[in-house]
Enzyme design. Structure first.
Site, short mmCIF file in Angstrom:
data_model
loop_
_atom_site.label_atom_id
_atom_site.label_comp_id
_atom_site.label_asym_id
_atom_site.label_seq_id
_atom_site.Cartn_x
_atom_site.Cartn_y
_atom_site.Cartn_z
N HIS A 143 0.86 -1.18 0.00
CA HIS A 143 0.00 0.00 0.00
C HIS A 143 0.90 1.23 0.00
CE1 HIS A 143 -3.96 -1.93 1.23
NE2 HIS A 143 -3.08 -2.92 1.38
N LYS A 224 -6.33 -4.64 -9.04
CA LYS A 224 -6.65 -5.13 -7.71
C LYS A 224 -8.16 -5.12 -7.53
CE LYS A 224 -6.32 -6.28 -3.34
NZ LYS A 224 -5.71 -5.41 -2.33
N HIS A 226 -10.74 -5.47 -4.53
CA HIS A 226 -10.74 -5.39 -3.07
C HIS A 226 -12.16 -5.30 -2.55
CE1 HIS A 226 -9.96 -4.09 1.03
NE2 HIS A 226 -8.68 -4.34 0.84
N HIS A 253 -8.75 -9.52 -3.18
CA HIS A 253 -9.07 -9.56 -1.75
C HIS A 253 -10.58 -9.78 -1.71
CE1 HIS A 253 -8.95 -7.30 2.39
NE2 HIS A 253 -10.13 -7.89 2.24
N HIS A 279 -3.31 -12.57 0.81
CA HIS A 279 -3.50 -13.10 2.17
C HIS A 279 -4.49 -14.26 2.16
CE1 HIS A 279 -6.49 -9.92 1.75
NE2 HIS A 279 -5.57 -9.00 1.95
N HIS A 327 -9.49 -1.05 8.58
CA HIS A 327 -10.77 -1.03 7.88
C HIS A 327 -11.77 -0.07 8.54
CE1 HIS A 327 -9.84 -4.06 4.90
NE2 HIS A 327 -9.12 -4.63 5.84
N ASP A 367 1.76 -6.33 2.70
CA ASP A 367 0.55 -5.56 3.01
C ASP A 367 0.94 -4.30 3.77
OD1 ASP A 367 -2.13 -4.93 2.93
OD2 ASP A 367 -2.82 -6.73 3.93
#
Length: 573
Positions: A143, A224, A226, A253, A279, A327, A367
């Site tokens: 990130h 990506k 997500h 993700h 992950h 989050h 990550d």
């Protein structure tokens, strides 16, 4: 005839064939299987530099000019640890790329000198004797929240990042995405002066094909998907459809809450197409509780992020706090707390250890700053290998040394992510023709702190003492930026990987960067079978009520580690 004991030879030239080296303070030991720079058959002709030593005018140094083909740099007598083997050799670098792995010196007076390793007046020497050389690490999950992570990456031996973000914006703090052509252009410009290769990921959470194509033309080298942007089956299918046409990778993700899909629905939407599952264990996000089962599938390229590596007595408590921040959850809201607790499962974290050791999870990334530490990718990988050796013993084929296990684990942050993202023609291993992105380690500090990080043939980061001292070694010895980290040098020795469509669309003429833009190779054919030494596909089952994990029918019991190597012995904090 005068002989040398192994101990004396190692002191003079570094270890040779049959010698074993312990990796830091772990239980892992590697053994040199071949010596191309000296040892039996070449003893007496070793290329070493220094006062009274070999690489002097009309001795080990020839008259060959650069125009004659002399290398710019030779790393002498290093022990190469790579997915393809563990050998000792001299390594030649020219124009920022590896040109030869063999025996360096002066062929006029020395036997066995490789024709591309003829040392001349234009050749610099880096002493690799007694040190371990690996390919620069590839962090496949970064990130881009703050620029300081670049320093931490280099200090941990990373030379390439697969990344997304625009800074400390909420979207970037949660998702690995650089959305849209404008942001992509600005981030490519911002990253131009760092000595790291860069792969930027665009936003794949859309059913608009044109929205994705414009990101590819804008410099995205992949996508990506997500959950925080909505990883719906329709978005998955649309993103993979564009990726198939463009030849780029998709990183996913998945939906932790199973609101839009369960793991079976996500796999159905993927339709057997190549995809990189971030992950894979699930603590970092993904279908709860069984996202880990995707590691069984031939089209899924699974990776871990490093906070769960390896499973320890502190892992669960740390993750709950991390998750609430990353989050934007509120611990006073029961639903938010339930969301967090559903993701943190000791049984799947424990199973992740085993899946790495058998080669079923193929990659490890960080990550960075979003539930991961960019400076610990290499360190956490080897801690996992150590824990698994203690618990499971030697791998098949290993005995007095752990070569098979070492080769498997080094592949997780070098060649495997390179193959997954279409980068392996340029980076990912110590092989002729590839960029000279290399890391030298003192064995006692292997995986902890590099001795030197070489980026595109130039030392960019190194352990260095006080700059006001009379010699380079007085304390404090710290990892510091070197001349290869200066902006112009960094741009000259690093590349931006972009989509082929960006090259065709003239991106280089539209953005203000000095470094080269290189198109990623088509990686849509890449599956688990193409992950070197990490291609296992066991049957994985997760009990939905107890979260018990069975691997090929056997329950893997939780035994969190209470003590690790590469930890307090090296770090104060």
């Amino acid at each position: 005839m005068t002989g040398l004991s192994r101990e004396r030879y190692a002191a003079l030239y570094g270890p040779t064939t049959g010698d074993r080296i312990r990796l830091a303070d772990t239980d892992l030991v590697i053994e040199i299987t071949e010596d191309r720079s000296g040892g039996t058959g070449l003893a007496g002709d070793e290329a070493v530099f220094g006062g009274g030593k070999v690489l002097r005018e009309s001795m080990g140094q020839s008259r060959a000019t650069r125009a004659d083909g002399a290398p710019d740099t030779v790393i002498t007598g290093a022990v190469i640890l790579d997915h393809w083997g563990i050998i000792k050799a001299d390594i030649g670098i020219r124009d920022g790329r590896i040109v030869a792995i063999g025996k360096a010196g002066n062929p006029d007076i020395m036997d066995g000198v490789h024709p591309d390793l003829v040392v001349g007046p234009s050749t610099e020497i880096i002493a690799g004797n007694g040190r371990i050389l690996t390919a620069g690490a590839i962090d496949c999950h970064v990130h881009l929240i703050c620029p300081q992570i670049m320093e931490e990456a280099l200090g941990g031996g990373i030379t390439t990042i697969v990344a997304g973000g625009t800074g400390p914006a909420e979207g970037s703090k949660a998702t690995t995405v650089t959305p849209g052509a404008w942001h992509l252009a600005r981030m490519l410009e911002a990253l131009d002066t760092w000595p790291l290769n860069v792969v930027l990921l665009g936003k794949g959470n859309t059913v608009s094909a044109e929205a994705m194509w414009e990101q590819l033309r804008g410099g995205a080298a992949g996508f990506k998907l997500h959950e925080d942007w909505g990883t719906t089956p329709a978005a998955i299918d649309a993103c993979l459809t564009v990726a198939d046409a463009a030849g780029v990778q998709v990183n996913i993700h998945t939906d932790t809450l199973n609101e839009m899909a369960f793991v079976e629905d996500t796999l159905a939407a993927i339709k057997g197409r190549s995809i990189h599952a971030y992950h894979t264990e699930g603590a970092g996000g993904g279908h709860a509780p069984d996202i880990i089962t995707v590691a069984s599938h031939p089209n899924v390229l699974p990776s871990s992020t490093n906070p769960t590596r390896p499973h320890t007595v502190n892992t669960l408590d740390e993750h709950l706090d991390m998750l609430m921040v990353c989050h934007h959850l509120n611990p006073s809201v029961p639903e938010d707390l339930a969301f967090a607790e559903s993701r943190i499962r000791p049984s799947t974290i424990a199973a992740e250890d085993l899946l790495h050791d058998i080669g079923a999870i193929s990659m490890i990334g960080s990550d960075a700053q979003a539930m991961g530490r960019i400076g610990e990718v290499v360190l956490r990988t080897w801690q996992t290998a150590h824990v698994m050796k203690r618990r499971r013993g030697a791998l098949e084929g290993d005995g007095r040394a752990d070569n098979n296990r070492a080769r498997r684990y080094v592949a997780k942050y070098t060649i495997c992510p390179a193959v997954a993202h279409g980068l392996d023609g340029e980076i990912g291993s110590v092989e002729v023709g590839k960029l000279a992105d290399l890391v030298l380690w003192e064995p006692a500090f292997f995986g902890v702190r590099p001795h030197a990080v070489i980026k595109g043939g130039m030392i960019a980061w190194a352990a260095m003492g006080d700059a006001n001292a009379s010699i380079p070694t007085p304390q404090p010895v710290l990892p510091r930026p070197m001349f290869g980290a200066a902006p112009a040098a960094a741009a000259a020795t690093s590349v931006h990987f972009v989509s082929p469509q960006a090259i065709e669309d003239g991106l280089a003429d539209r953005i203000d960067v000095r470094r080269s833009l290189i198109a990623v190779a088509d990686c849509r054919h890449v599956g688990k079978a193409q992950m070197p030494l990490n291609d296992a596909m066991p049957r994985i089952e997760v009990d939905p009520d107890t979260f018990t994990v069975r691997i090929d029918g056997d329950v893997w019991q939780e035994q969190p580690a209470a003590e690790l190597p590469m930890a307090q012995r090296y770090f104060l904090f």
